[in-house]
Design a protein around this motif. Structure first.
Motif, mmCIF file in Angstrom:
data_model
loop_
_atom_site.group_PDB
_atom_site.id
_atom_site.type_symbol
_atom_site.label_atom_id
_atom_site.label_comp_id
_atom_site.label_asym_id
_atom_site.label_seq_id
_atom_site.Cartn_x
_atom_site.Cartn_y
_atom_site.Cartn_z
ATOM 1 N N ALA A 121 39.375 42.448 24.238
ATOM 2 C CA ALA A 121 38.295 42.246 23.758
ATOM 3 C C ALA A 121 37.019 41.829 24.837
ATOM 4 C CB ALA A 121 38.312 41.508 22.638
ATOM 5 N N LEU A 122 37.634 40.832 25.924
ATOM 6 C CA LEU A 122 36.781 40.242 26.636
ATOM 7 C C LEU A 122 36.205 41.287 27.790
ATOM 8 C CD1 LEU A 122 37.819 36.555 27.122
ATOM 9 C CD2 LEU A 122 36.071 37.667 25.933
ATOM 10 N N LYS A 123 37.134 42.265 27.886
ATOM 11 C CA LYS A 123 36.824 43.477 28.960
ATOM 12 C C LYS A 123 35.539 44.285 28.711
ATOM 13 C CE LYS A 123 41.503 43.823 30.742
ATOM 14 N NZ LYS A 123 42.856 44.753 30.807
ATOM 15 N N ARG A 124 35.316 44.151 27.263
ATOM 16 C CA ARG A 124 34.116 45.114 26.834
ATOM 17 C C ARG A 124 32.824 44.377 27.316
ATOM 18 N NH1 ARG A 124 36.457 44.311 20.729
ATOM 19 N NH2 ARG A 124 38.489 45.556 21.194
ATOM 20 N N ILE A 125 32.754 42.950 27.620
ATOM 21 C CA ILE A 125 31.740 42.405 28.234
ATOM 22 C C ILE A 125 31.416 42.603 29.540
ATOM 23 C CG2 ILE A 125 30.867 41.316 25.992
ATOM 24 C CD1 ILE A 125 32.254 38.703 27.321
ATOM 25 N N ALA A 172 24.733 26.313 33.001
ATOM 26 C CA ALA A 172 25.030 27.488 33.515
ATOM 27 C C ALA A 172 26.662 28.087 32.885
ATOM 28 C CB ALA A 172 25.211 27.650 35.224
ATOM 29 N N TYR A 173 27.467 27.233 32.908
ATOM 30 C CA TYR A 173 28.707 27.321 32.240
ATOM 31 C C TYR A 173 28.624 27.911 30.751
ATOM 32 C CZ TYR A 173 33.041 26.065 29.578
ATOM 33 O OH TYR A 173 34.039 25.924 28.744
ATOM 34 N N LEU A 174 27.799 27.102 30.040
ATOM 35 C CA LEU A 174 27.415 27.345 28.572
ATOM 36 C C LEU A 174 26.966 28.536 28.125
ATOM 37 C CD1 LEU A 174 26.139 23.737 27.537
ATOM 38 C CD2 LEU A 174 28.196 24.600 26.770
ATOM 39 N N LYS A 175 25.763 28.962 29.188
ATOM 40 C CA LYS A 175 24.905 30.269 28.884
ATOM 41 C C LYS A 175 25.595 31.324 29.525
ATOM 42 C CE LYS A 175 20.736 32.435 30.466
ATOM 43 N NZ LYS A 175 19.511 32.340 31.345
ATOM 44 N N ASN A 176 26.447 31.331 30.351
ATOM 45 C CA ASN A 176 27.015 32.459 31.330
ATOM 46 C C ASN A 176 28.480 32.676 30.786
ATOM 47 O OD1 ASN A 176 24.585 33.250 32.548
ATOM 48 N ND2 ASN A 176 24.902 31.721 33.647
ATOM 49 N N PHE A 177 29.200 31.650 30.236
ATOM 50 C CA PHE A 177 30.680 31.927 30.145
ATOM 51 C C PHE A 177 30.838 31.501 28.817
ATOM 52 C CE2 PHE A 177 35.005 30.285 29.433
ATOM 53 C CZ PHE A 177 35.546 31.467 29.974
ATOM 54 N N LEU A 178 30.758 30.242 28.178
ATOM 55 C CA LEU A 178 31.160 30.042 26.989
ATOM 56 C C LEU A 178 30.656 30.743 25.930
ATOM 57 C CD1 LEU A 178 33.147 28.060 25.842
ATOM 58 C CD2 LEU A 178 31.083 26.083 25.179
ATOM 59 N N TYR A 179 29.305 30.888 25.664
ATOM 60 C CA TYR A 179 28.513 31.480 24.623
ATOM 61 C C TYR A 179 29.130 32.952 24.528
ATOM 62 C CZ TYR A 179 25.160 33.275 21.558
ATOM 63 O OH TYR A 179 24.460 34.172 20.358
ATOM 64 N N PRO A 180 28.751 33.727 25.544
ATOM 65 C CA PRO A 180 29.469 35.360 25.422
ATOM 66 C C PRO A 180 30.765 35.467 25.076
ATOM 67 C CG PRO A 180 28.873 34.676 27.850
ATOM 68 C CD PRO A 180 28.279 33.430 27.007
ATOM 69 N N VAL A 181 31.647 34.519 25.833
ATOM 70 C CA VAL A 181 33.087 34.678 25.196
ATOM 71 C C VAL A 181 33.541 34.301 23.869
ATOM 72 C CG1 VAL A 181 35.281 33.415 26.102
ATOM 73 C CG2 VAL A 181 33.860 34.371 27.872
ATOM 74 N N CYS A 182 32.898 33.268 23.526
ATOM 75 C CA CYS A 182 33.052 32.689 22.114
ATOM 76 C C CYS A 182 32.588 33.746 21.092
ATOM 77 C CB CYS A 182 32.515 31.420 21.787
ATOM 78 S SG CYS A 182 33.477 29.899 22.486
ATOM 79 N N ILE A 183 31.438 34.438 21.529
ATOM 80 C CA ILE A 183 30.997 35.316 20.548
ATOM 81 C C ILE A 183 31.907 36.686 20.661
ATOM 82 C CG2 ILE A 183 28.984 37.241 20.152
ATOM 83 C CD1 ILE A 183 28.504 34.122 19.379
ATOM 84 N N GLN A 184 32.300 37.098 21.490
ATOM 85 C CA GLN A 184 33.178 38.383 21.667
ATOM 86 C C GLN A 184 34.413 37.732 20.977
ATOM 87 O OE1 GLN A 184 32.071 40.873 22.846
ATOM 88 N NE2 GLN A 184 33.793 42.010 22.515
ATOM 89 N N LEU A 185 35.206 36.697 21.048
ATOM 90 C CA LEU A 185 36.284 36.422 20.544
ATOM 91 C C LEU A 185 36.160 36.003 19.065
ATOM 92 C CD1 LEU A 185 37.683 33.619 23.405
ATOM 93 C CD2 LEU A 185 38.487 36.102 22.724
#
Length: 267
Positions: free
Chosen positions: A259-263, A228-241
């Motif tokens: 930048a993270l506020k955009r998601i 759940a952490y990988l899918k819902n936090f790490l992946y989208p955050v790393c893509i945005q960063l």
């Protein structure tokens, strides 16, 4: 963290003058050096640019990096002569990027996933950090990750974690090579290296080392919570960063948070 980055101008000069098919090689401990040597067995890989990246939680034996680099250069020359090249070792870290992935949202991560360890996000940071360099060269990064270390499990090198790292770099068109992924036997790693190097020695230490183990040294984790952490936090955050660091050479923490506020608060 006490090791200074290679200057931006020197990095720029190196990237502009080495062959375009050069592959970025993660350079840290024993497994990363073995992974570089394993990758060089592929005839299509002839040039490696080793990049040492550090987390702000690391301390201790930074001098060993230079010694290990020199040993690698000698080993490659013995094996391949002039046919394969190891370019000068680059140091490149970004404490702000590490902080955003692993420190800034600890409360949110723990509250929403009932789980927290900096180790998975830290390894994602290492790979993400090298993406801009890889895109200017051969679009490949060599990593020394292994799913099992003589039967011992590290949550930052679980199959699900490694797959997430690959998915992150692939989003940006970079292939993460993990040539030791299924190499469980540490003796096999040492044979690849060609000199005596005990696992866990001769590299910097981390203040969080073993944080996911109990007092008896047993690795404790819940696969569903990590997924759940990988899918819902790490992946989208790393893509945005990743989008940020590809556009802005040295973004500060405020720019990355914006930048993270955009998601939105999606995690």
């Amino acid at each position: 963290m006490t090791k200074q980055n290679t200057s931006q101008q020197d990095i720029k000069n190196i990237l502009e003058t080495i062959p375009n098919d050069t592959v970025i090689g993660e350079f840290s401990g024993r497994d990363s050096v073995a992974a570089i040597l394993k990758a060089l067995e592929d005839a299509s890989i002839q040039h490696i640019l080793p990049v040492a990246s550090l987390a702000p939680t690391e301390y201790g034996d930074f001098q060993s990096l230079e010694k290990n680099y020199q040993q690698l250069v000698i080993r490659v020359k013995d094996l391949y002569g002039e046919d394969k090249t190891i370019f000068p070792l680059i140091y490149y870290s970004n404490p702000d990027l590490w902080s955003i992935i692993n420190g800034r949202f600890v409360n949110d991560i723990h509250r929403k996933f009932d789980f927290y360890s900096p180790c998975i996000g830290c390894h994602a940071y290492f790979h993400l950090l090298r993406v801009p360099m890889a895109l200017k060269l051969g679009k490949k990064i060599i990593s020394g990750e292994r799913e099992s270390h003589d039967g011992r499990i590290k949550i930052n090198q679980l199959s699900s974690s490694l797959s997430a790292y690959k998915k992150i770099t692939e989003h940006f068109g970079v292939e993460l090579l993990i040539p030791l992924r299924y190499m469980e036997d540490g003796d096999e790693v040492e044979k690849l290296i060609g000199w005596e190097w005990q696992e866990g020695k001769d590299h910097p230490s981390c203040v969080y080392s073993g944080n996911y183990k109990d007092i008896h040294g047993r690795t404790i984790y819940d696969e569903e919570k990590i997924q759940a952490y990988l899918k819902n936090f790490l992946y989208p955050v790393c893509i945005q960063l990743g989008e940020v660091i590809l556009k802005v050479e040295n973004p500060n923490k405020s720019e990355m948070v914006e930048a993270l506020k955009r998601i939105g608060d999606t995690w």
